[in-house]
Motif scaffolding. Sequence first.
Motif, PDB file in Angstrom:
ATOM      1  N   ASP A  57      10.134 -34.502  71.105  1.00  0.00           N
ATOM      2  CA  ASP A  57       8.730 -34.140  70.928  1.00  0.00           C
ATOM      3  C   ASP A  57       8.582 -32.650  71.179  1.00  0.00           C
ATOM      4  OD1 ASP A  57       5.943 -33.689  71.251  1.00  0.00           O
ATOM      5  OD2 ASP A  57       5.649 -35.821  71.663  1.00  0.00           O
ATOM      6  N   ALA A  58       8.290 -31.898  70.114  1.00  0.00           N
ATOM      7  CA  ALA A  58       8.185 -30.443  70.243  1.00  0.00           C
ATOM      8  C   ALA A  58       6.991 -30.026  71.090  1.00  0.00           C
ATOM      9  CB  ALA A  58       8.100 -29.804  68.861  1.00  0.00           C
ATOM     10  N   VAL A  59       5.939 -30.843  71.120  1.00  0.00           N
ATOM     11  CA  VAL A  59       4.759 -30.520  71.916  1.00  0.00           C
ATOM     12  C   VAL A  59       5.082 -30.614  73.404  1.00  0.00           C
ATOM     13  CG1 VAL A  59       2.385 -31.158  72.463  1.00  0.00           C
ATOM     14  CG2 VAL A  59       3.204 -31.279  70.091  1.00  0.00           C
ATOM     15  N   ASP A  60       5.740 -31.704  73.789  1.00  0.00           N
ATOM     16  CA  ASP A  60       6.122 -31.891  75.188  1.00  0.00           C
ATOM     17  C   ASP A  60       7.403 -31.144  75.546  1.00  0.00           C
ATOM     18  OD1 ASP A  60       3.986 -33.588  75.359  1.00  0.00           O
ATOM     19  OD2 ASP A  60       5.174 -35.418  75.191  1.00  0.00           O
ATOM     20  N   ALA A  61       8.160 -30.745  74.509  1.00  0.00           N
ATOM     21  CA  ALA A  61       9.485 -30.136  74.725  1.00  0.00           C
ATOM     22  C   ALA A  61      10.371 -31.081  75.533  1.00  0.00           C
ATOM     23  CB  ALA A  61       9.363 -28.776  75.405  1.00  0.00           C
ATOM     24  N   ARG A  62      10.334 -32.376  75.132  1.00  0.00           N
ATOM     25  CA  ARG A  62      11.111 -33.380  75.854  1.00  0.00           C
ATOM     26  C   ARG A  62      11.748 -34.342  74.865  1.00  0.00           C
ATOM     27  NH1 ARG A  62       8.569 -35.925  81.222  1.00  0.00           N
ATOM     28  NH2 ARG A  62      10.783 -36.361  81.394  1.00  0.00           N
ATOM     29  N   TRP A  63      12.880 -34.902  75.295  1.00  0.00           N
ATOM     30  CA  TRP A  63      13.548 -35.953  74.542  1.00  0.00           C
ATOM     31  C   TRP A  63      13.041 -37.320  75.027  1.00  0.00           C
ATOM     32  CZ3 TRP A  63      16.800 -35.613  70.421  1.00  0.00           C
ATOM     33  CH2 TRP A  63      17.320 -34.352  70.123  1.00  0.00           C
ATOM     34  N   TYR A  64      13.035 -38.270  74.101  1.00  0.00           N
ATOM     35  CA  TYR A  64      12.587 -39.627  74.420  1.00  0.00           C
ATOM     36  C   TYR A  64      13.539 -40.658  73.824  1.00  0.00           C
ATOM     37  CZ  TYR A  64       8.055 -37.717  75.852  1.00  0.00           C
ATOM     38  OH  TYR A  64       7.055 -37.031  76.485  1.00  0.00           O
ATOM     39  N   ARG A  65      13.645 -41.776  74.510  1.00  0.00           N
ATOM     40  CA  ARG A  65      14.216 -42.998  73.928  1.00  0.00           C
ATOM     41  C   ARG A  65      13.048 -43.799  73.395  1.00  0.00           C
ATOM     42  NH1 ARG A  65      15.695 -46.679  76.928  1.00  0.00           N
ATOM     43  NH2 ARG A  65      17.407 -47.641  75.774  1.00  0.00           N
ATOM     44  N   VAL A  66      13.131 -44.198  72.159  1.00  0.00           N
ATOM     45  CA  VAL A  66      12.051 -44.987  71.561  1.00  0.00           C
ATOM     46  C   VAL A  66      12.673 -46.206  70.894  1.00  0.00           C
ATOM     47  CG1 VAL A  66      10.690 -42.911  71.169  1.00  0.00           C
ATOM     48  CG2 VAL A  66      12.107 -43.785  69.321  1.00  0.00           C
ATOM     49  N   GLY A  67      11.924 -47.304  70.884  1.00  0.00           N
ATOM     50  CA  GLY A  67      12.482 -48.466  70.219  1.00  0.00           C
ATOM     51  C   GLY A  67      11.729 -49.750  70.490  1.00  0.00           C
ATOM     52  N   TYR A  68      12.452 -50.839  70.274  1.00  0.00           N
ATOM     53  CA  TYR A  68      11.902 -52.191  70.401  1.00  0.00           C
ATOM     54  C   TYR A  68      12.979 -53.040  71.064  1.00  0.00           C
ATOM     55  CZ  TYR A  68      10.200 -56.800  68.866  1.00  0.00           C
ATOM     56  OH  TYR A  68       9.759 -58.102  68.808  1.00  0.00           O
ATOM     57  N   ASP A  69      12.626 -53.726  72.141  1.00  0.00           N
ATOM     58  CA  ASP A  69      13.622 -54.495  72.894  1.00  0.00           C
ATOM     59  C   ASP A  69      13.622 -55.981  72.555  1.00  0.00           C
ATOM     60  OD1 ASP A  69      11.344 -55.495  74.099  1.00  0.00           O
ATOM     61  OD2 ASP A  69      11.700 -54.544  76.046  1.00  0.00           O
ATOM     62  N   GLY A  70      12.923 -56.345  71.504  1.00  0.00           N
ATOM     63  CA  GLY A  70      12.826 -57.744  71.117  1.00  0.00           C
ATOM     64  C   GLY A  70      11.511 -58.364  71.532  1.00  0.00           C
ATOM     65  N   THR A  71      10.826 -57.704  72.459  1.00  0.00           N
ATOM     66  CA  THR A  71       9.520 -58.171  72.932  1.00  0.00           C
ATOM     67  C   THR A  71       8.478 -57.060  72.884  1.00  0.00           C
ATOM     68  OG1 THR A  71      10.606 -59.736  74.435  1.00  0.00           O
ATOM     69  CG2 THR A  71       8.268 -59.262  74.828  1.00  0.00           C
ATOM     70  N   ASP A  72       8.843 -55.907  73.377  1.00  0.00           N
ATOM     71  CA  ASP A  72       7.901 -54.794  73.492  1.00  0.00           C
ATOM     72  C   ASP A  72       8.463 -53.535  72.835  1.00  0.00           C
ATOM     73  OD1 ASP A  72       6.009 -56.245  75.140  1.00  0.00           O
ATOM     74  OD2 ASP A  72       7.493 -56.034  76.762  1.00  0.00           O
ATOM     75  N   PHE A  73       7.539 -52.691  72.374  1.00  0.00           N
ATOM     76  CA  PHE A  73       7.897 -51.352  71.924  1.00  0.00           C
ATOM     77  C   PHE A  73       7.849 -50.417  73.129  1.00  0.00           C
ATOM     78  CE2 PHE A  73       7.999 -52.284  67.500  1.00  0.00           C
ATOM     79  CZ  PHE A  73       7.028 -53.238  67.276  1.00  0.00           C
ATOM     80  N   PHE A  74       8.669 -49.384  73.112  1.00  0.00           N
ATOM     81  CA  PHE A  74       8.685 -48.471  74.251  1.00  0.00           C
ATOM     82  C   PHE A  74       8.958 -47.044  73.780  1.00  0.00           C
ATOM     83  CE2 PHE A  74      12.991 -50.140  73.753  1.00  0.00           C
ATOM     84  CZ  PHE A  74      13.764 -48.983  73.764  1.00  0.00           C
ATOM     85  N   ILE A  75       8.423 -46.098  74.544  1.00  0.00           N
ATOM     86  CA  ILE A  75       8.699 -44.671  74.391  1.00  0.00           C
ATOM     87  C   ILE A  75       8.845 -44.132  75.807  1.00  0.00           C
ATOM     88  CG2 ILE A  75       7.868 -42.444  73.550  1.00  0.00           C
ATOM     89  CD1 ILE A  75       6.154 -43.881  71.522  1.00  0.00           C
ATOM     90  N   GLU A  76      10.062 -43.742  76.184  1.00  0.00           N
ATOM     91  CA  GLU A  76      10.299 -43.310  77.544  1.00  0.00           C
ATOM     92  C   GLU A  76      11.139 -42.035  77.559  1.00  0.00           C
ATOM     93  OE1 GLU A  76      12.060 -46.901  78.941  1.00  0.00           O
ATOM     94  OE2 GLU A  76      14.108 -46.273  78.431  1.00  0.00           O
ATOM     95  N   PRO A  77      10.836 -41.100  78.465  1.00  0.00           N
ATOM     96  CA  PRO A  77      11.579 -39.838  78.506  1.00  0.00           C
ATOM     97  C   PRO A  77      13.031 -40.043  78.902  1.00  0.00           C
ATOM     98  CG  PRO A  77      10.083 -40.022  80.369  1.00  0.00           C
ATOM     99  CD  PRO A  77       9.768 -41.174  79.471  1.00  0.00           C
ATOM    100  N   VAL A  78      13.884 -39.165  78.383  1.00  0.00           N
ATOM    101  CA  VAL A  78      15.300 -39.215  78.724  1.00  0.00           C
ATOM    102  C   VAL A  78      15.781 -37.774  78.910  1.00  0.00           C
ATOM    103  CG1 VAL A  78      15.989 -39.223  76.293  1.00  0.00           C
ATOM    104  CG2 VAL A  78      17.567 -40.101  78.033  1.00  0.00           C
ATOM    105  N   ALA A  79      16.670 -37.549  79.852  1.00  0.00           N
ATOM    106  CA  ALA A  79      17.190 -36.205  80.111  1.00  0.00           C
ATOM    107  C   ALA A  79      18.152 -35.793  79.005  1.00  0.00           C
ATOM    108  CB  ALA A  79      17.898 -36.174  81.466  1.00  0.00           C
ATOM    109  N   ARG A  80      18.076 -34.540  78.612  1.00  0.00           N
ATOM    110  CA  ARG A  80      18.949 -34.041  77.539  1.00  0.00           C
ATOM    111  C   ARG A  80      20.417 -34.198  77.898  1.00  0.00           C
ATOM    112  NH1 ARG A  80      22.295 -32.967  74.712  1.00  0.00           N
ATOM    113  NH2 ARG A  80      22.470 -31.436  73.014  1.00  0.00           N
ATOM    114  N   ARG A  81      20.774 -34.065  79.156  1.00  0.00           N
ATOM    115  CA  ARG A  81      22.168 -34.159  79.572  1.00  0.00           C
ATOM    116  C   ARG A  81      22.740 -35.565  79.353  1.00  0.00           C
ATOM    117  NH1 ARG A  81      19.144 -34.053  84.248  1.00  0.00           N
ATOM    118  NH2 ARG A  81      19.328 -35.887  85.611  1.00  0.00           N
ATOM    119  N   GLN A  82      21.869 -36.558  79.182  1.00  0.00           N
ATOM    120  CA  GLN A  82      22.328 -37.923  78.957  1.00  0.00           C
ATOM    121  C   GLN A  82      22.647 -38.204  77.498  1.00  0.00           C
ATOM    122  OE1 GLN A  82      18.714 -39.528  81.394  1.00  0.00           O
ATOM    123  NE2 GLN A  82      20.290 -41.084  81.555  1.00  0.00           N
ATOM    124  N   LEU A  83      22.347 -37.250  76.612  1.00  0.00           N
ATOM    125  CA  LEU A  83      22.559 -37.433  75.185  1.00  0.00           C
ATOM    126  C   LEU A  83      23.890 -36.816  74.771  1.00  0.00           C
ATOM    127  CD1 LEU A  83      19.486 -37.863  75.580  1.00  0.00           C
ATOM    128  CD2 LEU A  83      19.129 -36.773  73.378  1.00  0.00           C
TER     129      LEU A  83
END
Length: 271
Positions: free
Chosen positions: A234-260
């Motif tokens: 997200d260029a506005v937040d200047a942050r990376w996110y994990r986004v997706g669907y776990d089979g029940t819920d949709f999610f958007i959660e921040p993730v550290a760049r070093r984890q990618l």
Amino acid sequence: MSRCTLRAVFGWSAAVWSAALCVLVLWMSTGAATVQGQHIVDRYQQARQLRLLDQLYPQSRYQEAEPMALRMLALAVDSLHQTASAPPPTAADSNAFPMERMRALRRFEKEWLEETFADTKWSFLGPQPRRTFFDTTRTIDLRARLEAHFDAPTYAVADDLQPNRDDFDQFAYWFVVNDSIPVVVSDANGPRDRGLIVATERRWRDVLPEVREAVLAPLRETPDRAPYVDYFYDAVDARWYRVGYDGTDFFIEPVARRQLTRGRRPPTPTP
């Protein structure tokens, strides 16, 4: 005429002129506000359109697309304007783009498709003035439906970790229709948006809505969704996110760049 009479006449005239002036000022301000308001709406839509085009296709071959692409990507779904709902597609509409075969390309076929379609001149279809299922459904939901029907995307931002690159933000599915027609389906502006961008070679630009309907029909016809995870920047937040669907819920959660890790897509959650 007596001084009292003159005072009465001029006093009455002053009141009339004062009222008339107020009416004139009110009328002019209302008209100006209306014109200015419409001007703001037009400028707002133009700015959004240019921002999206610049974000999706800066300094790339996609700039060669004809002006029709600009008109079709007018972003008229803004809430500042009301638009009518589109009627369901008819048999005549679907026949405008006869589809006999369609194959979704896999990640390992990326080099082949880039070479095969390197000289393709593209036209694009974004959100439409007459809203359909493909314009109003959340992109994060459409991505889960694409996963269910076509498996993993041909491209994901995890492949190169280049957010806001010159062609895709989050993901892209490449299809080859009737053995020779390339069709690309990608996110419009990340997981928080609605709809998808559909592109094909320019000669089919006049029937792009029918192309979209033919290729993406399974997403509308069945509500199947499959778990998935993408990365998104997200260029506005200047942050990376994990986004997706776990089979029940949709999610958007921040993730550290070093984890990618470049080239390593995030694991798909087990429902």
